[in-house]
Design a protein around this motif. Structure first.
Motif, PDB file in Angstrom:
ATOM      1  N   PRO A 110       0.831  -1.204   0.000  1.00 54.32           N
ATOM      2  CA  PRO A 110       0.000   0.000   0.000  1.00 54.32           C
ATOM      3  C   PRO A 110       0.869   1.260   0.000  1.00 54.32           C
ATOM      4  O   PRO A 110       1.779   1.399   0.825  1.00 54.32           O
ATOM      5  N   LEU A 111       0.562   2.196  -0.909  1.00 54.10           N
ATOM      6  CA  LEU A 111       1.317   3.440  -1.027  1.00 54.10           C
ATOM      7  C   LEU A 111       0.340   4.590  -1.229  1.00 54.10           C
ATOM      8  O   LEU A 111      -0.677   4.436  -1.904  1.00 54.10           O
ATOM      9  N   THR A 112       0.663   5.749  -0.693  1.00 55.47           N
ATOM     10  CA  THR A 112      -0.232   6.888  -0.789  1.00 55.47           C
ATOM     11  C   THR A 112       0.016   7.694  -2.062  1.00 55.47           C
ATOM     12  O   THR A 112       1.160   7.809  -2.522  1.00 55.47           O
ATOM     13  N   VAL A 113      -1.051   8.266  -2.602  1.00 56.03           N
ATOM     14  CA  VAL A 113      -0.919   9.130  -3.776  1.00 56.03           C
ATOM     15  C   VAL A 113      -0.242  10.447  -3.410  1.00 56.03           C
ATOM     16  O   VAL A 113       0.096  11.240  -4.296  1.00 56.03           O
ATOM     17  N   LEU A 114      -0.029  10.689  -2.111  1.00 56.10           N
ATOM     18  CA  LEU A 114       0.671  11.902  -1.683  1.00 56.10           C
ATOM     19  C   LEU A 114       2.173  11.814  -1.905  1.00 56.10           C
ATOM     20  O   LEU A 114       2.867  12.825  -1.847  1.00 56.10           O
ATOM     21  N   PHE A 115       2.696  10.606  -2.137  1.00 65.08           N
ATOM     22  CA  PHE A 115       4.130  10.448  -2.338  1.00 65.08           C
ATOM     23  C   PHE A 115       4.572  11.121  -3.629  1.00 65.08           C
ATOM     24  O   PHE A 115       3.872  11.093  -4.644  1.00 65.08           O
ATOM     25  N   GLY A 116       5.786  11.695  -3.590  1.00 64.61           N
ATOM     26  CA  GLY A 116       6.435  12.205  -4.786  1.00 64.61           C
ATOM     27  C   GLY A 116       7.341  11.145  -5.392  1.00 64.61           C
ATOM     28  O   GLY A 116       7.326   9.976  -4.990  1.00 64.61           O
ATOM     29  N   THR A 117       8.166  11.569  -6.330  1.00 66.94           N
ATOM     30  CA  THR A 117       8.943  10.605  -7.111  1.00 66.94           C
ATOM     31  C   THR A 117       9.926   9.811  -6.272  1.00 66.94           C
ATOM     32  O   THR A 117      10.000   8.574  -6.400  1.00 66.94           O
ATOM     33  N   ASP A 118      10.703  10.469  -5.423  1.00 68.89           N
ATOM     34  CA  ASP A 118      11.704   9.746  -4.643  1.00 68.89           C
ATOM     35  C   ASP A 118      11.060   8.720  -3.712  1.00 68.89           C
ATOM     36  O   ASP A 118      11.531   7.579  -3.585  1.00 68.89           O
ATOM     37  N   ALA A 119       9.984   9.137  -3.041  1.00 71.88           N
ATOM     38  CA  ALA A 119       9.306   8.241  -2.106  1.00 71.88           C
ATOM     39  C   ALA A 119       8.715   7.030  -2.829  1.00 71.88           C
ATOM     40  O   ALA A 119       8.817   5.898  -2.351  1.00 71.88           O
ATOM     41  N   LEU A 120       8.094   7.257  -3.961  1.00 73.17           N
ATOM     42  CA  LEU A 120       7.530   6.146  -4.726  1.00 73.17           C
ATOM     43  C   LEU A 120       8.620   5.217  -5.251  1.00 73.17           C
ATOM     44  O   LEU A 120       8.520   3.991  -5.141  1.00 73.17           O
ATOM     45  N   GLN A 121       9.659   5.810  -5.830  1.00 76.52           N
ATOM     46  CA  GLN A 121      10.723   4.993  -6.416  1.00 76.52           C
ATOM     47  C   GLN A 121      11.363   4.102  -5.368  1.00 76.52           C
ATOM     48  O   GLN A 121      11.558   2.894  -5.606  1.00 76.52           O
ATOM     49  N   TYR A 122      11.699   4.661  -4.218  1.00 78.46           N
ATOM     50  CA  TYR A 122      12.375   3.857  -3.206  1.00 78.46           C
ATOM     51  C   TYR A 122      11.523   2.661  -2.795  1.00 78.46           C
ATOM     52  O   TYR A 122      11.998   1.519  -2.738  1.00 78.46           O
ATOM     53  N   ARG A 123      10.254   2.892  -2.513  1.00 76.90           N
ATOM     54  CA  ARG A 123       9.392   1.834  -1.996  1.00 76.90           C
ATOM     55  C   ARG A 123       9.068   0.793  -3.060  1.00 76.90           C
ATOM     56  O   ARG A 123       9.089  -0.410  -2.782  1.00 76.90           O
ATOM     57  N   LEU A 124       8.755   1.233  -4.265  1.00 83.79           N
ATOM     58  CA  LEU A 124       8.454   0.274  -5.333  1.00 83.79           C
ATOM     59  C   LEU A 124       9.665  -0.596  -5.651  1.00 83.79           C
ATOM     60  O   LEU A 124       9.545  -1.806  -5.864  1.00 83.79           O
ATOM     61  N   ASP A 125      10.837   0.029  -5.658  1.00 84.48           N
ATOM     62  CA  ASP A 125      12.050  -0.719  -5.971  1.00 84.48           C
ATOM     63  C   ASP A 125      12.463  -1.617  -4.813  1.00 84.48           C
ATOM     64  O   ASP A 125      12.815  -2.790  -5.002  1.00 84.48           O
ATOM     65  N   ASP A 126      12.415  -1.077  -3.604  1.00 81.73           N
ATOM     66  CA  ASP A 126      12.843  -1.848  -2.439  1.00 81.73           C
ATOM     67  C   ASP A 126      11.990  -3.097  -2.266  1.00 81.73           C
ATOM     68  O   ASP A 126      12.507  -4.173  -1.928  1.00 81.73           O
ATOM     69  N   ALA A 127      10.694  -2.985  -2.503  1.00 83.58           N
ATOM     70  CA  ALA A 127       9.803  -4.138  -2.344  1.00 83.58           C
ATOM     71  C   ALA A 127       9.882  -5.102  -3.516  1.00 83.58           C
ATOM     72  O   ALA A 127       9.313  -6.193  -3.450  1.00 83.58           O
ATOM     73  N   GLY A 128      10.590  -4.717  -4.580  1.00 81.92           N
ATOM     74  CA  GLY A 128      10.628  -5.564  -5.762  1.00 81.92           C
ATOM     75  C   GLY A 128       9.256  -5.725  -6.377  1.00 81.92           C
ATOM     76  O   GLY A 128       8.847  -6.816  -6.793  1.00 81.92           O
ATOM     77  N   THR A 129       8.512  -4.618  -6.435  1.00 86.04           N
ATOM     78  CA  THR A 129       7.122  -4.655  -6.892  1.00 86.04           C
ATOM     79  C   THR A 129       7.048  -5.076  -8.356  1.00 86.04           C
ATOM     80  O   THR A 129       7.702  -4.483  -9.216  1.00 86.04           O
ATOM     81  N   ASN A 130       6.223  -6.081  -8.640  1.00 88.23           N
ATOM     82  CA  ASN A 130       6.065  -6.591 -10.005  1.00 88.23           C
ATOM     83  C   ASN A 130       5.023  -5.819 -10.806  1.00 88.23           C
ATOM     84  O   ASN A 130       5.164  -5.627 -12.014  1.00 88.23           O
ATOM     85  N   VAL A 131       3.950  -5.414 -10.134  1.00 87.99           N
ATOM     86  CA  VAL A 131       2.844  -4.707 -10.771  1.00 87.99           C
ATOM     87  C   VAL A 131       2.437  -3.559  -9.855  1.00 87.99           C
ATOM     88  O   VAL A 131       2.461  -3.708  -8.622  1.00 87.99           O
ATOM     89  N   ALA A 132       2.063  -2.427 -10.445  1.00 85.76           N
ATOM     90  CA  ALA A 132       1.556  -1.302  -9.660  1.00 85.76           C
ATOM     91  C   ALA A 132       0.199  -0.881 -10.214  1.00 85.76           C
ATOM     92  O   ALA A 132       0.058  -0.663 -11.421  1.00 85.76           O
ATOM     93  N   ILE A 133      -0.788  -0.787  -9.325  1.00 81.78           N
ATOM     94  CA  ILE A 133      -2.108  -0.269  -9.679  1.00 81.78           C
ATOM     95  C   ILE A 133      -2.120   1.186  -9.222  1.00 81.78           C
ATOM     96  O   ILE A 133      -1.917   1.472  -8.041  1.00 81.78           O
ATOM     97  N   ILE A 134      -2.377   2.119 -10.158  1.00 85.27           N
ATOM     98  CA  ILE A 134      -2.161   3.524  -9.836  1.00 85.27           C
ATOM     99  C   ILE A 134      -3.381   4.377 -10.160  1.00 85.27           C
ATOM    100  O   ILE A 134      -4.198   4.041 -11.016  1.00 85.27           O
ATOM    101  N   ASP A 135      -3.462   5.499  -9.455  1.00 87.70           N
ATOM    102  CA  ASP A 135      -4.448   6.533  -9.747  1.00 87.70           C
ATOM    103  C   ASP A 135      -3.869   7.475 -10.800  1.00 87.70           C
ATOM    104  O   ASP A 135      -2.643   7.677 -10.850  1.00 87.70           O
TER     105      ASP A 135
END
Length: 557
Positions: A110-135
């Protein structure tokens, strides 16, 4: 007596003595939340939008939608154990994605739409996210970071028919009903369910890996801090983002576990009149409202004369509940109780007030919930790996021990040393300082580290400092939290600039924009002071304690 049907214990002592976890051998939260209810045609989700649109979803409809989306995700290659990011606000696609994930055995991020680029990149990459469902609100940011997230194979955008580029439309991924044949993944309370991110005072944010038992722990806690009022007759709303644990697990999914109705509303900010309007329109009976939002509600004059309200219980978490809020609720509403609760992303929701059990003491977080043990430890001894309780009434570090290990986190993702440091002689330490009085009430004092709690959000100063340093004219930055009447704390930055930096008012505005772009809207510094040099340790670290002294003394540029 266990969690399956939460009993209405008459008193706190009775609950502490008789409650046991009794977790089932087989457990899938999608089945729990959607398929066990006697009346699957009952409304599970009342969805409202700022443009006036209204939608309803029954438990049966959400079950069918999540079946279809699980089928579509499987078509994209999602398998058990894969991580799926959910960057969607309070809209139906948010829980539909989580439920679809668990039907496949996939893990939600779970990630908030309030995140900017650095916050999103770190978390998506760190978790090894395969798919992202986005607004659509985060589409540009996702496009900007996608190349830096090598595991991210697919992006699915909601509310779009034909997204440009290598992105799928949510509606296209939904399988046709006749093609849906989902048998929920055979999981247990110990099957991976989610990686939730929390900010610390030093280093990068930590991914907290939880199993399915998380939702049972949150459901048990919510039943109690909502005064045993969750059930088929409950209608529940929170203004908090569904990316956060207390909103997602302690409100949304806890309500569905107990068979109640949730109100969803994807607001871009908190408007007190809008909030009262939602409470009135949908007949909300229980609401989780952060203390910052409650202070904003206090600005509405005589709300009971304007709005027809059915609220019975307001729950508050994330920051301390102050006596003036308690007094305002008592003076403004008839028979409305307000219950503070306390927990951590890692350790569930474990301390709360319950007006059915004992009187609320303003300023106290309440008493320990059933299913846990609590100790107040000497913080210095805890740092050495020794669990040394302090005398009753003395200040120390909150430490917790669950009666079933499954309801606490499994590990910090890819951080074994930090995982090991969280446990001291069988106790899980929190980093929060408090006192416990002779009657069992717990009184929060402060964080042991430098985490800033602003408007209920926990912000690690290191991440904000790193974002500020992205500005080419900033040489050094130090970030602290300072008291604020509305937000509890606000973020304050002390900044050392280059010799040829622009005018300070211009620089203030540019620094605010840089942080908003890289992190989240709530993480930008609302106060910025400039200094010729910042205090540092011999190893070059910023001395935030000294910055706190600067603020107290009114030192500035």
């Amino acid at each position: 007596m266990g969690w399956t049907v939460m009993p209405d214990f008459e008193g706190h002592d009775e609950a502490r003595e008789q409650f046991t976890w009794e977790l089932p051998e087989s457990y899938n939260p999608a089945v729990d939340f959607l398929q066990k209810h006697d009346d699957p045609e009952r409304v599970a989700l009342e969805q409202a939008y700022p443009d006036g649109r209204r939608e309803q979803y029954t438990f049966r409809e959400l079950d069918a939608l999540s079946d279809r989306f699980a089928t579509g995700l499987a078509g994209l290659g999602v398998e058990a154990g894969d991580r799926v990011g959910v960057v969607v606000p309070q809209k139906p696609q948010n829980p539909v994605t989580h439920l679809a994930n668990w039907k496949l055995g996939a893990v939600s991020v779970p990630l908030t739409v309030l995140f900017g680029t650095d916050a999103l990149q770190y978390r998506l990459d760190d978790a090894g996210t395969n798919v992202a469902i986005i607004d659509p609100a985060v589409r540009d940011d996702i496009d900007a970071v996608r190349d830096a997230c090598p595991a991210l194979e697919h992006v699915v955008e909601i509310e779009t028919d034909a997204p440009a580029g290598d992105v799928h439309a949510f509606e296209d991924v939904l399988a046709a009903p006749e093609n849906t044949d989902i048998e929920p993944y055979e999981s247990t309370p110990d099957t991976d369910t989610a990686i939730l991110y929390t900010s610390g005072s030093t280093g990068p944010p930590k991914g907290v890996r939880h199993s399915h038992a998380l939702w049972l722990g949150r459901a048990a806690a919510a039943y109690n801090f909502f005064d045993q009022g969750l059930g088929p007759d409950a209608t529940v709303w929170t203004p908090a983002d569904w990316a956060w644990g207390a909103a997602l697990g302690g409100t949304l999914f806890a309500t569905w576990h107990h068979g109640g109705t949730v109100v969803g509303y994807p607001a871009s900010g908190f408007d007190p009149d809008e909030a009262f309007g939602l409470l009135s329109e949908f007949g909300v009976t229980r609401s989780f409202v952060p203390a910052t939002a409650l202070r904003m509600l206090m600005d509405v004059e005589n709300p009971t004369a304007t709005y027809d309200l059915d609220v019975e219980t307001i729950a508050v978490g994330g920051e301390s509940l102050t006596p003036e809020i308690v007094d305002w609720v008592a003076e403004t509403f008839d028979s409305v109780t307000i219950n503070e609760f306390y927990g951590q992303t890692e350790l569930n929701l474990v301390v709360a007030n319950n007006s059915n059990w004992f009187d609320t003491r303003p300023g106290s977080m309440g008493k320990l919930l059933p299913g846990y043990d609590l100790a107040i430890l000497d913080p210095e001894a805890a740092d050495r790996g020794v669990a040394d309780p302090v005398p009753a009434g003395d200040l120390g570090e909150i430490a917790l021990r669950p009666h079933d290990r499954s309801v606490f986190f499994d590990e910090y993702w890819n951080m074994p040393e930090k995982t090991a440091a969280k446990e001291v002689e069988g106790w899980f330490v929190t980093g929060d300082l408090a006192r416990q009085d002779d009657d069992g009430y717990v009184w929060f004092k402060s964080r042991k580290d430098d985490v800033i709690i602003t408007s209920g959000y926990r912000v690690g100063p290191t991440e904000v400092e790193s974002a500020i340093l992205e500005h080419p004219d900033v040489v050094q930055a130090g970030v602290i939290g300072v008291p604020d009447d509305t937000r509890g704390e606000i973020i304050k930055a002390y900044v050392e600039t280059a010799a040829d930096a622009p005018a300070r008012e211009t620089l203030r505005s540019e620094i605010e924009s840089v942080v908003r772009d890289h992190l989240a809207e709530y993480e930008y510094p609302r106060e910025i002071e400039f200094a010729d040099a910042l205090p540092q340790t011999t190893s070059g670290k910023i001395r935030r304690t000294e910055l706190q002294e600067w603020h107290a003394d009114g030192e500035s540029s």
